[in-house]
Structure formats: C-alpha cells, structure tokens
Design a protein around this motif. Structure first.
Motif, PDB file in Angstrom:
ATOM      1  N   ARG A  45       4.739   6.669  -7.211  1.00 39.19           N
ATOM      2  CA  ARG A  45       5.635   5.810  -6.407  1.00 39.19           C
ATOM      3  C   ARG A  45       4.824   4.831  -5.518  1.00 39.19           C
ATOM      4  NH1 ARG A  45       9.474   9.927  -6.437  1.00 39.19           N
ATOM      5  NH2 ARG A  45       8.826  10.628  -4.278  1.00 39.19           N
ATOM      6  N   ASN A  46       3.762   5.634  -4.961  1.00 42.83           N
ATOM      7  CA  ASN A  46       2.655   5.036  -3.881  1.00 42.83           C
ATOM      8  C   ASN A  46       1.667   4.032  -4.732  1.00 42.83           C
ATOM      9  OD1 ASN A  46       3.775   6.461  -1.851  1.00 42.83           O
ATOM     10  ND2 ASN A  46       2.175   7.797  -1.570  1.00 42.83           N
ATOM     11  N   MET A  47       1.457   4.542  -5.830  1.00 42.78           N
ATOM     12  CA  MET A  47       0.540   3.592  -6.680  1.00 42.78           C
ATOM     13  C   MET A  47       1.186   2.209  -7.260  1.00 42.78           C
ATOM     14  SD  MET A  47      -1.959   4.827  -9.792  1.00 42.78           S
ATOM     15  CE  MET A  47      -3.566   4.463  -9.769  1.00 42.78           C
ATOM     16  N   ALA A  48       2.486   2.271  -7.535  1.00 41.05           N
ATOM     17  CA  ALA A  48       3.099   1.234  -7.794  1.00 41.05           C
ATOM     18  C   ALA A  48       3.422   0.376  -6.836  1.00 41.05           C
ATOM     19  CB  ALA A  48       4.483   1.652  -8.574  1.00 41.05           C
ATOM     20  N   TRP A  49       3.826   1.024  -5.533  1.00 40.12           N
ATOM     21  CA  TRP A  49       3.763  -0.093  -4.328  1.00 40.12           C
ATOM     22  C   TRP A  49       2.686  -0.798  -4.232  1.00 40.12           C
ATOM     23  CZ3 TRP A  49       1.709  -0.487   0.325  1.00 40.12           C
ATOM     24  CH2 TRP A  49       2.230  -1.184   1.427  1.00 40.12           C
ATOM     25  N   LEU A  50       1.546  -0.052  -4.134  1.00 38.46           N
ATOM     26  CA  LEU A  50       0.396  -0.812  -3.796  1.00 38.46           C
ATOM     27  C   LEU A  50      -0.076  -2.003  -4.665  1.00 38.46           C
ATOM     28  CD1 LEU A  50      -2.210  -1.161  -1.987  1.00 38.46           C
ATOM     29  CD2 LEU A  50      -3.168   0.619  -3.111  1.00 38.46           C
ATOM     30  N   LEU A  51      -0.189  -1.688  -6.079  1.00 38.72           N
ATOM     31  CA  LEU A  51      -0.106  -2.495  -7.182  1.00 38.72           C
ATOM     32  C   LEU A  51       0.796  -3.655  -6.784  1.00 38.72           C
ATOM     33  CD1 LEU A  51      -0.485  -0.119 -10.274  1.00 38.72           C
ATOM     34  CD2 LEU A  51      -2.375  -1.429  -9.388  1.00 38.72           C
ATOM     35  N   LYS A  52       1.852  -3.485  -6.766  1.00 36.21           N
ATOM     36  CA  LYS A  52       2.999  -4.726  -6.560  1.00 36.21           C
ATOM     37  C   LYS A  52       2.360  -5.640  -5.330  1.00 36.21           C
ATOM     38  CE  LYS A  52       6.809  -3.027  -8.959  1.00 36.21           C
ATOM     39  NZ  LYS A  52       8.346  -2.019  -8.814  1.00 36.21           N
ATOM     40  N   ARG A  53       1.967  -4.905  -4.142  1.00 30.29           N
ATOM     41  CA  ARG A  53       1.629  -5.645  -3.007  1.00 30.29           C
ATOM     42  C   ARG A  53       0.345  -6.362  -3.385  1.00 30.29           C
ATOM     43  NH1 ARG A  53       5.580  -3.761  -2.715  1.00 30.29           N
ATOM     44  NH2 ARG A  53       6.898  -3.313  -1.010  1.00 30.29           N
ATOM     45  N   LEU A  54      -0.684  -5.654  -4.070  1.00 27.87           N
ATOM     46  CA  LEU A  54      -1.999  -6.483  -4.511  1.00 27.87           C
ATOM     47  C   LEU A  54      -1.793  -7.565  -5.455  1.00 27.87           C
ATOM     48  CD1 LEU A  54      -4.277  -3.207  -4.731  1.00 27.87           C
ATOM     49  CD2 LEU A  54      -4.369  -5.103  -2.898  1.00 27.87           C
ATOM     50  N   GLN A  55      -0.633  -7.543  -6.193  1.00 25.02           N
ATOM     51  CA  GLN A  55      -0.222  -8.520  -7.187  1.00 25.02           C
ATOM     52  C   GLN A  55       0.411  -9.767  -6.494  1.00 25.02           C
ATOM     53  OE1 GLN A  55      -1.707  -8.906 -10.460  1.00 25.02           O
ATOM     54  NE2 GLN A  55      -2.649  -6.983 -10.147  1.00 25.02           N
TER      55      GLN A  55
END
Length: 191
Positions: free
Chosen positions: A180-190
């Motif tokens: 979940r943390n990885m998904a959150w970060l990826l979405k923020r970076l994109q």
C-alpha cells in the motif's frame, strides 16, 4: 505504472515468493501492473569487473550468455522494483547478489537509469541474519538514487519450510502495508 519483483530464492514458490506476492497483490489492488521474476534455476555469475559496461554505456552488461541484461531492461522499464531473498548465512542468495552486482554496476555505468524509481527489499528468514540481508538489498536502491519505501516494520517474514511464512501474521501485514505504501508513493510521483 509497473512494479517488477525479483525472487532470489532457489525455491520459486517458497517463502520469499509468498512475501513478494503479498506485496504485489496490494499493488494490483491499487491498479498497478506487476511482474514476478524468479531467479530459481538460473545461473547468474557475479560481476567480472571488466568495466566494459562503462565503455559501451548502453545500459547492458558485457556478459550476454545469461538473463541479466533482460532483468536490467525490466528494471529500467518499471516504475518500481522489489528485490526479495531468503537469508543465506546472514545475507542474500548468491543469485541475488550476482544480480545486484551486475545490474548495479550497469546502472553505475549509465548514471540516472534507476534514479527516482521506487524500491523495496523483502527478506524471508528462519531465525536470524535478516537485517544484513535486508541492508544488502536496500544498498542497491540507495546507490542507484532510488526512493526506498518503508512499512510498519522491517520488510521481513519468518519461516523456514515453504509456506511457513504465512503463519507470521506480523510479517504478512508488514508486506501488505509495504504494498500500500509503495502504491501511494508511485501514484504521488506520477502526479
């Protein structure tokens, strides 16, 4: 967005795969494409220190008779990278170490090819030595200028025999949180 995971265990469907798949399931739930690559049964020699990757600077290792260049291509194409390994003598497996050496050296020879990608290490352990293995994985991300994702605890699951890690409730929850943390970060970076 895509995350590629590399399972460094000689057991393609053992505890490391279970932990990685737990993270990948959370990423899939968030709409992120995933791929799991198993190093089981693959012969991957370590870096030869020939430095031809610096001479060519084409993103590939000069050794071409194995899958490392394919794996490096997968890393470059992904937005996130997971590296998983069981703990062997307080470190990662020889196959994972060879992947880290060769993909890492190629990345050093081509500055920025992993920069700002998201990375996380995952370790299966029977009893002890996991912190050193965990550090070995994370050093690959840090020297590649990647962003390392954390979880609610260290990304470690406890179990020896295949499937035992599923009994480690805290370890499984740590993997879910990592996903979940990885998904959150990826979405923020994109953006």
């Amino acid at each position: 967005m895509k995350v590629v995971a590399f399972n460094g265990s000689v057991r393609a469907k053992g505890n490391t795969a279970i932990l990685l798949n737990t993270v990948l399931d959370e990423l899939k739930n968030e709409g992120i494409e995933t791929e799991l690559v198993s190093l089981a049964g693959k012969t991957i020699p370590g870096c030869r220190a020939c430095f031809k990757c610096f001479e060519k600077a084409d993103g590939h290792c000069a050794v071409t008779d194995d899958k490392v260049n394919d794996y490096s291509d997968k890393m470059r194409a992904a937005d996130g990278i997971l590296l998983g390994s069981p703990t062997y003598f307080a470190d990662v497996t020889a196959g994972m170490k060879a992947l880290i050496e060769r993909a890492g050296m190629t990345a050093r020879a081509n500055p920025g090819i992993l920069r700002r990608k998201v990375g996380a290490g995952v370790v299966a352990v029977r009893r002890a030595g996991a912190m050193h293995a965990f550090t070995s994985l994370n050093i690959f991300f840090l020297i590649g200028e990647m962003i390392v994702v954390g979880s609610s605890y260290w990304n470690i699951g406890i179990g020896r025999e295949p499937g035992e890690v599923e009994k480690d409730a805290e370890g499984i929850e740590t993997m879910k949180t990592l996903g979940r943390n990885m998904a959150w970060l990826l979405k923020r970076l994109q953006g």
